[in-house]
Structure formats: C-alpha cells, structure tokens
Scaffold this motif. Structure first.
Motif, PDB file in Angstrom:
ATOM      1  N   UNK A 360       0.843  -1.187   0.000  1.00  0.00           N
ATOM      2  CA  UNK A 360       0.000   0.000   0.000  1.00  0.00           C
ATOM      3  C   UNK A 360       0.885   1.245   0.000  1.00  0.00           C
ATOM      4  N   UNK A 361       0.271   2.391  -0.256  1.00  0.00           N
ATOM      5  CA  UNK A 361       1.064   3.615  -0.403  1.00  0.00           C
ATOM      6  C   UNK A 361       1.722   4.035   0.898  1.00  0.00           C
ATOM      7  N   UNK A 362       1.113   3.713   2.031  1.00  0.00           N
ATOM      8  CA  UNK A 362       1.747   4.028   3.316  1.00  0.00           C
ATOM      9  C   UNK A 362       3.022   3.201   3.492  1.00  0.00           C
ATOM     10  N   UNK A 363       2.978   1.937   3.104  1.00  0.00           N
ATOM     11  CA  UNK A 363       4.169   1.091   3.196  1.00  0.00           C
ATOM     12  C   UNK A 363       5.259   1.579   2.257  1.00  0.00           C
ATOM     13  N   UNK A 364       4.871   1.943   1.026  1.00  0.00           N
ATOM     14  CA  UNK A 364       5.855   2.431   0.072  1.00  0.00           C
ATOM     15  C   UNK A 364       6.472   3.739   0.564  1.00  0.00           C
ATOM     16  N   UNK A 365       5.661   4.608   1.142  1.00  0.00           N
ATOM     17  CA  UNK A 365       6.189   5.865   1.682  1.00  0.00           C
ATOM     18  C   UNK A 365       7.183   5.603   2.803  1.00  0.00           C
ATOM     19  N   UNK A 366       6.897   4.630   3.638  1.00  0.00           N
ATOM     20  CA  UNK A 366       7.820   4.277   4.722  1.00  0.00           C
ATOM     21  C   UNK A 366       9.149   3.786   4.172  1.00  0.00           C
ATOM     22  N   UNK A 367       9.080   3.024   3.074  1.00  0.00           N
ATOM     23  CA  UNK A 367      10.302   2.517   2.451  1.00  0.00           C
ATOM     24  C   UNK A 367      11.138   3.633   1.834  1.00  0.00           C
ATOM     25  N   UNK A 368      10.471   4.598   1.231  1.00  0.00           N
ATOM     26  CA  UNK A 368      11.180   5.652   0.509  1.00  0.00           C
ATOM     27  C   UNK A 368      11.564   6.827   1.400  1.00  0.00           C
ATOM     28  N   UNK A 369      10.910   6.939   2.552  1.00  0.00           N
ATOM     29  CA  UNK A 369      11.172   8.076   3.422  1.00  0.00           C
ATOM     30  C   UNK A 369      10.533   9.357   2.957  1.00  0.00           C
ATOM     31  N   UNK A 370       9.597   9.257   2.007  1.00  0.00           N
ATOM     32  CA  UNK A 370       8.889  10.430   1.489  1.00  0.00           C
ATOM     33  C   UNK A 370       7.479  10.472   2.074  1.00  0.00           C
ATOM     34  N   UNK A 371       6.874  11.640   2.053  1.00  0.00           N
ATOM     35  CA  UNK A 371       5.483  11.761   2.461  1.00  0.00           C
ATOM     36  C   UNK A 371       4.611  10.940   1.514  1.00  0.00           C
ATOM     37  N   UNK A 372       3.499  10.363   1.992  1.00  0.00           N
ATOM     38  CA  UNK A 372       2.675   9.520   1.123  1.00  0.00           C
ATOM     39  C   UNK A 372       2.193  10.218  -0.141  1.00  0.00           C
ATOM     40  N   UNK A 373       1.813  11.491  -0.029  1.00  0.00           N
ATOM     41  CA  UNK A 373       1.350  12.211  -1.219  1.00  0.00           C
ATOM     42  C   UNK A 373       2.465  12.330  -2.249  1.00  0.00           C
ATOM     43  N   UNK A 374       3.661  12.638  -1.793  1.00  0.00           N
ATOM     44  CA  UNK A 374       4.795  12.732  -2.708  1.00  0.00           C
ATOM     45  C   UNK A 374       5.142  11.355  -3.277  1.00  0.00           C
ATOM     46  N   UNK A 375       5.021  10.320  -2.462  1.00  0.00           N
ATOM     47  CA  UNK A 375       5.284   8.957  -2.919  1.00  0.00           C
ATOM     48  C   UNK A 375       4.337   8.571  -4.036  1.00  0.00           C
ATOM     49  N   UNK A 376       3.067   8.925  -3.887  1.00  0.00           N
ATOM     50  CA  UNK A 376       2.070   8.654  -4.924  1.00  0.00           C
ATOM     51  C   UNK A 376       2.463   9.318  -6.236  1.00  0.00           C
ATOM     52  N   UNK A 377       2.770  10.594  -6.198  1.00  0.00           N
ATOM     53  CA  UNK A 377       3.096  11.311  -7.429  1.00  0.00           C
ATOM     54  C   UNK A 377       4.435  10.858  -7.998  1.00  0.00           C
ATOM     55  N   UNK A 378       5.388  10.533  -7.134  1.00  0.00           N
ATOM     56  CA  UNK A 378       6.664   9.992  -7.609  1.00  0.00           C
ATOM     57  C   UNK A 378       6.452   8.692  -8.379  1.00  0.00           C
ATOM     58  N   UNK A 379       5.630   7.823  -7.819  1.00  0.00           N
ATOM     59  CA  UNK A 379       5.382   6.522  -8.450  1.00  0.00           C
ATOM     60  C   UNK A 379       4.746   6.688  -9.818  1.00  0.00           C
ATOM     61  N   UNK A 380       3.748   7.546  -9.928  1.00  0.00           N
ATOM     62  CA  UNK A 380       3.111   7.776 -11.215  1.00  0.00           C
ATOM     63  C   UNK A 380       4.109   8.332 -12.223  1.00  0.00           C
ATOM     64  N   UNK A 381       4.968   9.234 -11.778  1.00  0.00           N
ATOM     65  CA  UNK A 381       5.958   9.822 -12.672  1.00  0.00           C
ATOM     66  C   UNK A 381       6.980   8.777 -13.120  1.00  0.00           C
TER      67      UNK A 381
END
Length: 536
Positions: A360-381
C-alpha cells in the motif's frame, strides 16, 4: 421414442434464471439450443453429463466488465469463464479501443495505461475493431458498447472544454457508425478524463441521437463520494430526457464520510422507476474497487493526455496544487470518485516493478522516506502512470444493501483477464476470479441475503431481460444453450486480496452456445463465444 441429442445434462436441479423455485430436470441440447427440459429425459446423446446433486443454471451475464481491453491477449478469458460467465457487457466507463484516429495512437495508449494491458491498435472504425475481435474467437459472448472517452478523443482530442456544435456532430456521427457496426450504446466514465470534461447537455444530446437505434446509456457517474446524489440524479436525467435506458455502474457510496448517502442514492433510483424512467444499475460483491492509479489525480491535471500529466508531475507548483486539493487532514487522499481514503487502504495492483505489487502507499512511503502524497506522485511519474490500484472505500453493510436491491444486477467491473496456472503478474482485485461464485456462496448460501434463485436471476435472467437478450439468461426449450453447472453446497470464490490468482471451486461445467467450454473444472477450447448483435 428415444431421441439423440448432442448433449444431455442428466439428474440436476434446475434454477432456470427466471427467479422461480428450483426443480428437478434434465436438459437436452442439440447444436446451440436447448431442445428439451423435463423431469426425466430418455434417449441417447453424443455426450451425457451426470449432474446429480448439482445446479444447472443459465450461463451468467457480467453486466459490467473491462475484458474488452484484454481479449486480444487472452481470448480464452479463463479467469472469467470458470466463474460460470458466458456473456460479458464491455466497453465500460468511457473506455473502448475504437473509434480511433490514426494520429492518436500515443494519446489512446496513455489513456488506457495503468490497467496492465498494452494496446495493439490496428483499426480505425468500430466496425473494423469488432471484426478483429471476432477473429480472435473469445470464449465468452460479447455485448459491446462504445466508450464516450473514445468518441471525445476522436472528435476533439483531450481538451478540457465543453463540446462545440461541430464537436458534437462529429461524436454523434461516430456513435451512429459504431452502433450501425454493432455497438449497443455508449458508456461514460465521468471521473475519467476526457469523459469527465463533458457537461450534462452534451451527454443528453449524444444519448438522444441514438434513441432511434434503441441504444443504452451506461454511466460511471460523475462522483461516487460527496457528489453521489447529484451524480445519480444526473444519470437519471440523461436517460429520461434522451428517452433511452440508463444503467448506473457499480452503485456505491465511497469514503466513510459518504456511506450514509447510499440510502438516498437508492431512493433516487426507486423514485425514478416509479415515475416510469427506464433506469437500473449493477453492483459487485466487494468493498474495494480497482482502477488506474492516475485517477487519483484531479481532472484538470489530465488535460492534454498522459504526456501533459507527466509534465505536471515534474512541476513543483502543480504538485502543490494537487496536494492542496486532494490531501485530507494530512493522512487521507480524497477524490470525487472515491472520497477520502487512507494511504494504507490504497494498494498497488499492477506495476512494471513487480516487487511493489501488493504494497500500500503508506508502506511504500515508509520505504522511501517520502510523504505519502509525494510517494504517490513519484510513483506515477517514475512508471509513466502505468500503475493499477485496489482501494478500500466502501462499507460491507452498504455492499449488502445494493446487492439486495431489486433493480440492481451483478457486474464484476473486473479489468484484467488471466489464463492457465502458475505465476502471474500483479495483485489484481479478486473480482477478476471470484465475483459470481462469491454472490452464490458468501451472499446466498452463507449470509442468506437472498435465495439461490434470486442470486441466479440477478446474474442471468435479469441482465438478459435488461438487454433484450430474449433467448439467453434462461433455461427453457428454444433458448441458446449458455449454461453453468455448480455445486450449491461447495461453490466458492477462492481468490483473495493477498492471493488473487485462484480460480473458484464448485463449478465443474460451463457451456457456451451449446459447446462445453469448462469440462470437469478445466478449460477446453477453442472459444465458442460470439460478438452479439443488438436486438433492433
């Protein structure tokens, strides 16, 4: 006198799709038709299936599917036909692969990105597309609508503006051509650009233009969260003013803060039906949905297509605007489509980087150290928007309410198709494998939400009647032999969110147009499905 048939189903319990009580009956098939139904049929047959202790039912009709985006890569449709499905209604939520302008391939490929398919667009007209579809011989029958998004792209590109008079005339011409070629109507996806850019008057005009051809208006409404009631009312208005049947897709209330709106939405449908408006809907038996992850971006960010969206995702000011609009209380993401949903409830279903699937996006954000909103947009990009998702935004109590509603039938809203055993990509929504057996097992047998006869009716006779398929969806003499045989005591959806690639159990035989397609629980070929023509 003994009579020879091509197929005889002997010893079963017949649930005929009409909603009437089950009864003991043998069913004889000759060619593609049911030719005899009686308590006991004597005579020879090329093949006899002993179905004692099992239910013989009409093949199920999936009233809402996206399988058309996958038939060319998976014509066997094994993940669908092994559920007992023999007919699918496709071209949903504004998406279809035709009509298509030759200079718009990249635009269309970006538009359908994120759902796990790579389009191979070798046609321009809807008729050419249907010819190509027939040539791959899908294992299921196909009822095809044309997508409003495809009409709009072909007529006016990916522009975020109302259609002008010339644009509307072009869309009406394309819609008429598609219906003359075999489309049953058109669908909207009013949360998906460019369909989202249309106003109500555009949709009324388009719908009215197909009235003489007896077309259907299928709508993924403009909002299923805060805008739910206005959006349901809009869909009803379009069908009413245009004089065409309106079908509301996957009726639900998304986002906890909107769950209480469901009763009002169902009330709007009931009130319209009492007034004589031809409106109905469909529902899937899960509290999670699935779509492209780029749909979490607001509509304005999509203007111009995927390439422009990616540009905006590199722009700091645009990202701030997106976050300001969509971030709810710093911990949830809110859209008109699904309301506010926690990042821990949004799961990656399909992605080029398979190690991310199931997170989930919360788990991915924890892995990347980024805020969840930024993680979402990073992933799409990073993935060029080719990411699919499963998100939990509905109430299980509401799921039961919509399933039980007498005007709502079953539609899986499934996206990918799969075949064979072994490792498969993605963590798709379990509805791809389990929608129809789940209705039979979880909601009819276990929860007793409705009788087995009602469950079968919602998946066969009811959608057939809605579509005007006079010789499908029921088991009677003269009907097409689309049949599903299941064990009422053991039928079960085996697919789960963590382990989705599992076929259902308890469905040993499926027959399509008189040919056994699932035999002893195993898919056999070749495909016997057809592209069905509208009954005009």
């Amino acid at each position: 006198m003994a009579v020879a048939w091509s197929l005889l189903l002997r010893g079963g319990t017949l649930i005929d799709g009409t909603g009437t009580p089950r009864r003991r009956a043998d069913v004889a098939v000759e060619g593609e038709r049911v030719v005899a139904v009686a308590p006991s049929l004597a005579g020879a047959a090329d093949r006899v299936l002993d179905v004692a202790g099992r239910v013989v039912a009409p093949g199920f009709i999936d009233m809402h599917s996206h399988s058309d985006l996958f038939y060319f890569g998976c014509p066997s449709a094994e993940s669908k036909i092994r559920q007992g499905v023999t007919t699918e209604v496709v071209g949903m939520c504004s998406f279809s692969q035709a009509p298509l302008r030759p200079d718009q391939h990249a635009l269309v490929e970006g538009w359908v990105g994120g759902i796990g398919m790579t389009p191979d667009l070798k046609w321009e007209t809807f008729g050419q597309y249907l010819d190509a579809l027939r040539s791959v011989r899908p294992s299921v029958n196909v009822v095809h609508l044309v997508g409003h998004g495809a009409l709009r792209i072909a007529a006016m590109g990916f522009e975020a503006r109302p259609a002008g008079a010339d644009d509307l005339r072009a869309m009406e011409r394309l819609l008429g051509d598609a219906m003359d070629a075999g489309a049953w109507g058109f669908s909207t996806g009013l949360v998906y650009p460019p369909s989202a850019y249309a106003n109500t008057q555009e949709l009324i005009a388009l719908a009215r233009s197909m009235r003489s051809r007896h077309g259907f208006y299928f709508s993924h409404v403009r909002g299923e969260s805060a805008m739910l009631l206005d959006s349901i009312a809009e869909a009803i208005r379009i069908g009413d003013e245009a004089g065409v049947p309106a079908q509301i897709a996957h009726v639900k209330a998304s986002g906890r803060e909107n769950w209480s709106k469901l009763e009002g939405a169902l009330g709007l449908i009931d009130d319209a039906r009492r007034r004589g408006v031809d409106v109905a809907g469909d529902v899937y038996p899960y509290n999670a949905g699935s779509t492209k992850m780029d749909n979490l971006m607001p509509a304005w960010a999509h203007e111009g297509g995927m390439a422009k969206l990616l540009e905006r995702l590199t722009d700091r000011a645009a990202r701030k605007r997106i976050t300001d609009e969509c971030l709810v209380a710093g911990e949830r993401w809110g859209t008109v489509s699904q309301g506010g949903v926690g990042f821990d409830q949004i799961f990656i279903a399909a992605c080029r980087r398979r190690e991310l699937e199931g997170l989930n996006l919360a788990q991915l954000a924890s892995q990347t150290g980024r805020a969840p909103a930024e993680t979402l947009m990073d992933l799409l990009l990073e993935e060029k928007c080719a990411v699919g998702m499963v998100s939990f935004s509905q109430s299980l109590e509401n799921v039961a309410k919509v399933l039980a509603h007498p005007a709502l039938m079953i539609g899986s809203d499934s996206i990918p198709l799969f075949e064979g055993e072994g490792d498969k990509p993605g963590k798709p929504h379990p509805r791809c494998y389990g929608t129809f057996p789940r209705v039979l097992s979880e909601y009819a047998r276990e929860r007793k939400l409705f009788s087995l006869e009602t469950a079968v009716h919602k998946m066969s006779g009811m959608p057939a009647q809605r579509l005007g398929l006079r010789d499908r969806g029921v088991v009677r003499e003269g009907a097409v032999a689309d049949l599903a045989v299941f064990d009422a005591a053991t039928v079960k959806d085996e697919s789960t969110y963590p382990d989705p690639h599992r076929y259902p159990s308890g469905i040993p035989y499926v027959i399509v147009n008189g040919r056994v397609a699932v035999d002893g629980g195993r898919l056999v070929g070749p495909g016997a499905g057809r592209v069905l023509a509208p009954p005009r």
